[in-house]
Write a protein that holds these residues in place. Structure first.
Motif, mmCIF file in Angstrom:
data_model
loop_
_atom_site.group_PDB
_atom_site.id
_atom_site.type_symbol
_atom_site.label_atom_id
_atom_site.label_comp_id
_atom_site.label_asym_id
_atom_site.label_seq_id
_atom_site.Cartn_x
_atom_site.Cartn_y
_atom_site.Cartn_z
ATOM 1 N N MET A 128 -12.907 7.067 -10.958
ATOM 2 C CA MET A 128 -14.047 6.590 -11.219
ATOM 3 C C MET A 128 -15.219 6.831 -10.203
ATOM 4 N N CYS A 129 -14.902 6.865 -8.824
ATOM 5 C CA CYS A 129 -15.684 6.765 -7.932
ATOM 6 C C CYS A 129 -15.839 8.022 -7.382
ATOM 7 N N LYS A 130 -15.275 8.997 -7.606
ATOM 8 C CA LYS A 130 -15.164 10.250 -6.887
ATOM 9 C C LYS A 130 -16.263 11.128 -6.841
ATOM 10 N N ALA A 131 -17.179 10.860 -7.869
ATOM 11 C CA ALA A 131 -18.497 11.594 -7.928
ATOM 12 C C ALA A 131 -19.401 11.183 -6.609
ATOM 13 N N VAL A 132 -19.528 9.716 -6.557
ATOM 14 C CA VAL A 132 -20.149 9.369 -5.133
ATOM 15 C C VAL A 132 -19.561 9.863 -3.861
ATOM 16 N N ASP A 133 -18.152 9.720 -3.910
ATOM 17 C CA ASP A 133 -17.415 9.913 -2.669
ATOM 18 C C ASP A 133 -15.844 10.631 -2.896
ATOM 19 N N PRO A 134 -16.060 12.016 -2.849
ATOM 20 C CA PRO A 134 -14.504 12.637 -3.162
ATOM 21 C C PRO A 134 -13.765 12.570 -1.915
ATOM 22 N N ALA A 135 -14.252 11.976 -0.906
ATOM 23 C CA ALA A 135 -13.033 11.825 0.259
ATOM 24 C C ALA A 135 -12.622 10.372 0.369
ATOM 25 N N ILE A 136 -12.400 9.669 -0.604
ATOM 26 C CA ILE A 136 -11.996 8.363 -0.922
ATOM 27 C C ILE A 136 -10.440 8.614 -0.512
ATOM 28 N N THR A 137 -9.916 7.505 0.039
ATOM 29 C CA THR A 137 -8.615 7.821 0.547
ATOM 30 C C THR A 137 -7.595 6.461 -0.323
ATOM 31 N N ILE A 138 -6.483 6.491 -0.489
ATOM 32 C CA ILE A 138 -5.695 5.700 -1.035
ATOM 33 C C ILE A 138 -4.377 5.614 0.086
ATOM 34 N N ALA A 139 -4.381 4.146 0.637
ATOM 35 C CA ALA A 139 -3.368 4.199 1.634
ATOM 36 C C ALA A 139 -2.566 2.848 1.566
ATOM 37 N N HIS A 140 -1.380 2.854 2.470
ATOM 38 C CA HIS A 140 -0.521 1.915 2.241
ATOM 39 C C HIS A 140 -0.217 1.079 1.019
ATOM 40 N N THR A 141 0.231 1.794 0.059
ATOM 41 C CA THR A 141 0.958 1.626 -0.838
ATOM 42 C C THR A 141 2.179 1.270 -0.669
ATOM 43 N N ARG A 142 2.591 -0.073 -0.720
ATOM 44 C CA ARG A 142 3.649 -0.733 -0.371
ATOM 45 C C ARG A 142 4.152 -2.033 -1.255
ATOM 46 N N LEU A 143 5.509 -2.183 -1.138
ATOM 47 C CA LEU A 143 6.120 -3.411 -1.550
ATOM 48 C C LEU A 143 5.955 -4.528 -0.972
ATOM 49 N N ARG A 144 5.497 -5.675 -1.370
ATOM 50 C CA ARG A 144 5.031 -6.783 -0.478
ATOM 51 C C ARG A 144 6.226 -7.943 -0.608
ATOM 52 N N GLU A 145 6.858 -8.014 -1.845
ATOM 53 C CA GLU A 145 7.817 -9.078 -2.155
ATOM 54 C C GLU A 145 8.692 -8.606 -3.399
ATOM 55 N N LYS A 146 10.114 -9.165 -3.161
ATOM 56 C CA LYS A 146 10.734 -8.842 -4.270
ATOM 57 C C LYS A 146 11.518 -10.112 -4.293
ATOM 58 N N ILE A 147 11.943 -10.587 -5.695
ATOM 59 C CA ILE A 147 12.743 -11.862 -5.820
ATOM 60 C C ILE A 147 13.783 -11.354 -7.104
ATOM 61 N N GLY A 148 15.020 -11.831 -6.877
ATOM 62 C CA GLY A 148 16.150 -11.533 -7.674
ATOM 63 C C GLY A 148 16.830 -10.520 -7.384
ATOM 64 N N GLY A 149 18.161 -10.291 -8.021
ATOM 65 C CA GLY A 149 18.948 -9.572 -7.770
ATOM 66 C C GLY A 149 19.928 -9.692 -6.683
ATOM 67 N N LYS A 150 20.791 -8.839 -5.987
ATOM 68 C CA LYS A 150 21.808 -8.958 -4.947
ATOM 69 C C LYS A 150 21.053 -9.618 -3.726
ATOM 70 N N ARG A 151 19.894 -8.994 -3.288
ATOM 71 C CA ARG A 151 19.321 -9.330 -2.172
ATOM 72 C C ARG A 151 18.502 -10.761 -2.394
ATOM 73 N N GLY A 152 18.269 -11.162 -3.439
ATOM 74 C CA GLY A 152 17.570 -12.479 -3.513
ATOM 75 C C GLY A 152 16.150 -12.368 -3.372
ATOM 76 N N HIS A 153 15.448 -13.070 -2.276
ATOM 77 C CA HIS A 153 14.143 -13.073 -1.810
ATOM 78 C C HIS A 153 14.151 -12.123 -0.645
ATOM 79 N N TRP A 154 13.213 -11.008 -0.968
ATOM 80 C CA TRP A 154 12.867 -10.109 0.276
ATOM 81 C C TRP A 154 11.396 -9.962 0.557
ATOM 82 N N VAL A 155 11.043 -10.053 1.854
ATOM 83 C CA VAL A 155 9.588 -9.598 2.150
ATOM 84 C C VAL A 155 9.712 -8.659 3.241
#
Length: 169
Positions: A128-155
């Motif tokens: 939606m914004c690329k017409a104004v700025d085609p050099a937009i970057t997407i960065a640091h996509t990551r898991l921040r927290e997980k709850i449940g399963g064998k590991r329980g609570h993970w951060v």
């Protein structure tokens, strides 16, 4: 280490979760969208020519979480009970922080759904914004927290890769 997505013949296969216990599963993920001051200013002021960027990105992220099994091979289709996508505008850096939250009661985790929601919301902002700025970057996509399963609570912990910088994170 056992590779769980390979069968006895070494072929890709979906993990059988039939014998796992049903439990509450939660995952939070995030992504950053960095752009020019001009593009950020238009987004912040609600003046993007394509419409309400954040409302559109929120819907895209929610839909994406629900479609994760169609996008990522070998993911289980999940009956999500909650998906939330939120945005924090960071004008000092001309960026948007996307936070996703996914929840269900099930036999397998929702990490991929949370990551997919954050990723697709970020891609929607880019689109939606690329017409104004085609050099937009997407960065640091990551898991921040997980709850449940064998590991329980993970951060995320201190076991980060060398050179990984948390500056302004």
């Amino acid at each position: 280490m056992v590779l769980t997505h390979l069968n006895q013949r070494g072929e890709a296969s979906m993990v059988d979760v039939t014998d796992k216990s049903v439990s509450e599963r939660i995952a939070r993920a995030e992504s950053l969208v960095c752009m020019s001051a001009e593009a950020f200013g238009q987004l912040q002021a609600g003046q993007n020519k394509k419409g309400d960027v954040l409302a559109t990105a929120r819907i895209a992220g929610i839909q994406a979480a629900k479609k994760t099994a169609d996008l990522i091979p070998l993911c289980h289709p999940l009956a999500l009970t909650r998906v939330q996508v939120d945005f924090e505008l960071e004008p000092e850096y001309n960026r948007v922080r996307i936070a996703s939250f996914c929840k269900l009661a099930g036999r397998t985790g929702v990490e991929m759904e949370a990551l997919t929601a954050a990723s697709i919301a970020a891609l929607t902002i880019y689109d939606m914004c690329k017409a104004v700025d085609p050099a937009i970057t997407i960065a640091h996509t990551r898991l921040r927290e997980k709850i449940g399963g064998k590991r329980g609570h993970w951060v995320p912990g201190e076991s980060r890769a060398a050179g990984d910088v948390e500056e302004h994170w």
